[in-house]
Design an enzyme around this catalytic site. Structure first.
Site, PDB file in Angstrom:
ATOM      1  N   CYS A  42       3.635   5.169 -11.588  1.00  8.04           N
ATOM      2  CA  CYS A  42       2.863   5.061 -10.352  1.00  8.04           C
ATOM      3  C   CYS A  42       3.808   4.717  -9.198  1.00  8.04           C
ATOM      4  O   CYS A  42       4.840   4.092  -9.389  1.00  8.04           O
ATOM      5  CB  CYS A  42       1.797   3.974 -10.494  1.00  8.04           C
ATOM      6  N   ASP A  44       3.344   2.616  -7.010  1.00  9.57           N
ATOM      7  CA  ASP A  44       3.193   1.188  -6.673  1.00  9.57           C
ATOM      8  C   ASP A  44       4.547   0.476  -6.631  1.00  9.57           C
ATOM      9  O   ASP A  44       5.356   0.591  -7.560  1.00  9.57           O
ATOM     10  CB  ASP A  44       2.289   0.543  -7.735  1.00  9.57           C
ATOM     11  N   ARG A  46       5.307  -2.473  -7.085  1.00 14.27           N
ATOM     12  CA  ARG A  46       5.507  -3.536  -8.078  1.00 14.27           C
ATOM     13  C   ARG A  46       5.901  -3.000  -9.446  1.00 14.27           C
ATOM     14  O   ARG A  46       6.031  -3.763 -10.407  1.00 14.27           O
ATOM     15  CB  ARG A  46       4.216  -4.364  -8.212  1.00 14.27           C
ATOM     16  N   HIS A  98      -0.062   1.071 -15.002  1.00 16.08           N
ATOM     17  CA  HIS A  98       0.045  -0.384 -14.823  1.00 16.08           C
ATOM     18  C   HIS A  98      -1.310  -0.985 -14.511  1.00 16.08           C
ATOM     19  O   HIS A  98      -2.133  -0.372 -13.826  1.00 16.08           O
ATOM     20  CB  HIS A  98       1.050  -0.721 -13.710  1.00 16.08           C
ATOM     21  N   CYS A 101      -3.801  -1.220 -10.943  1.00  9.22           N
ATOM     22  CA  CYS A 101      -3.433  -0.005 -10.200  1.00  9.22           C
ATOM     23  C   CYS A 101      -4.474   0.298  -9.105  1.00  9.22           C
ATOM     24  O   CYS A 101      -5.662   0.466  -9.398  1.00  9.22           O
ATOM     25  CB  CYS A 101      -3.328   1.183 -11.158  1.00  9.22           C
TER      26      CYS A 101
HETATM   27 CO    CO Z   1      -0.781   2.230  -9.394  1.00 13.64          CO
END
Ligand code: CO
Length: 209
Positions: A42, A44, A46, A98, A101
């Site tokens: 992803c 993202d 993090r 994750h 998400c």
């Molecule tokens: Co995500």
């Protein structure tokens, strides 16, 4: 400029440190790459795939998009896949979702978000297909966690069905496909499905997705 300067300073230190520890660090990598993994994660911030797995430069070929999806019509993902499998001959493909998400959370509800809703349509379908199981869970956080896991398994199946993977398996080359989830709360990876490398194994995923 302050934000960018911090990155540039960090980069200089990182390059110096690696060159000190191993004078050939960059020279050897400049020769080419032979990654053991294609990782699909992803976007993202993090979930930095190399950082959280300790992968060094050269070890992991990476594709990231919102909610780590593999659409059969996504030329970007499919081009990355084809290059990784056919040119680099990666032995492993890892789909990494994750918990927490935002993309999956957006697909969970009914609120429209515009363009990105097109991108999330597949996850909405997974949610609908598993409504019975998901709705039986005690709270919203558990429901989201479960949809994150189901999405990873669904993407493993999508991946297995791509012509690139089908061709590779038919020719006896073996990118094994793995699915895992990263916990943004504890920093740990959990595997959901590992070493999928035949159509029979992929078909077994169907009741799960
Ligand atoms: Co995500």
């Amino acid at each position: 400029m302050k934000d960018l300067q911090r990155l540039l300073d960090n980069n200089r230190r990182w390059a110096e440190l690696n060159a000190q520890q191993d004078p050939q660090f960059f020279a050897s990598r400049a020769q080419g790459q032979e990654p053991k993994f294609l990782a699909i994660g992803c976007s993202d911030s993090r979930v930095p795939l190399e950082m959280l797995t300790g992968a060094e430069p050269g070890e992991m070929f990476v594709h990231r998009n919102i909610a780590n999806q593999v659409y059969p019509s996504d030329l970007n993902a499919l081009s990355v896949l084809q290059y990784a499998v056919e040119a680099l001959k990666v032995p492993n493909v890892l789909v990494l979702g994750h918990y927490g998400c935002g993309g999956v959370a957006a697909a969970m509800g009914e609120t429209p978000f515009g363009l990105v809703d097109n991108w999330l349509g597949d996850i909405r379908d997974v949610r609908r297909r598993h409504a019975h199981e998901i709705d039986a869970l005690p709270d919203e956080s558990a429901r989201l966690d479960r949809l994150v896991e189901l999405n990873v398994m669904h993407q493993v199946l999508n991946l297995a069905r791509t012509p690139v993977i089908q061709m590779a398996w038919r020719q006896g080359r073996r990118p094994m496909i793995h699915g895992a989830v990263f916990g943004v709360r504890d920093g740990l990876l959990r595997t959901l499905v590992t070493e999928v490398c035949t159509n029979a194994q992929a078909d077994e995923l169907i009741p799960l997705v």
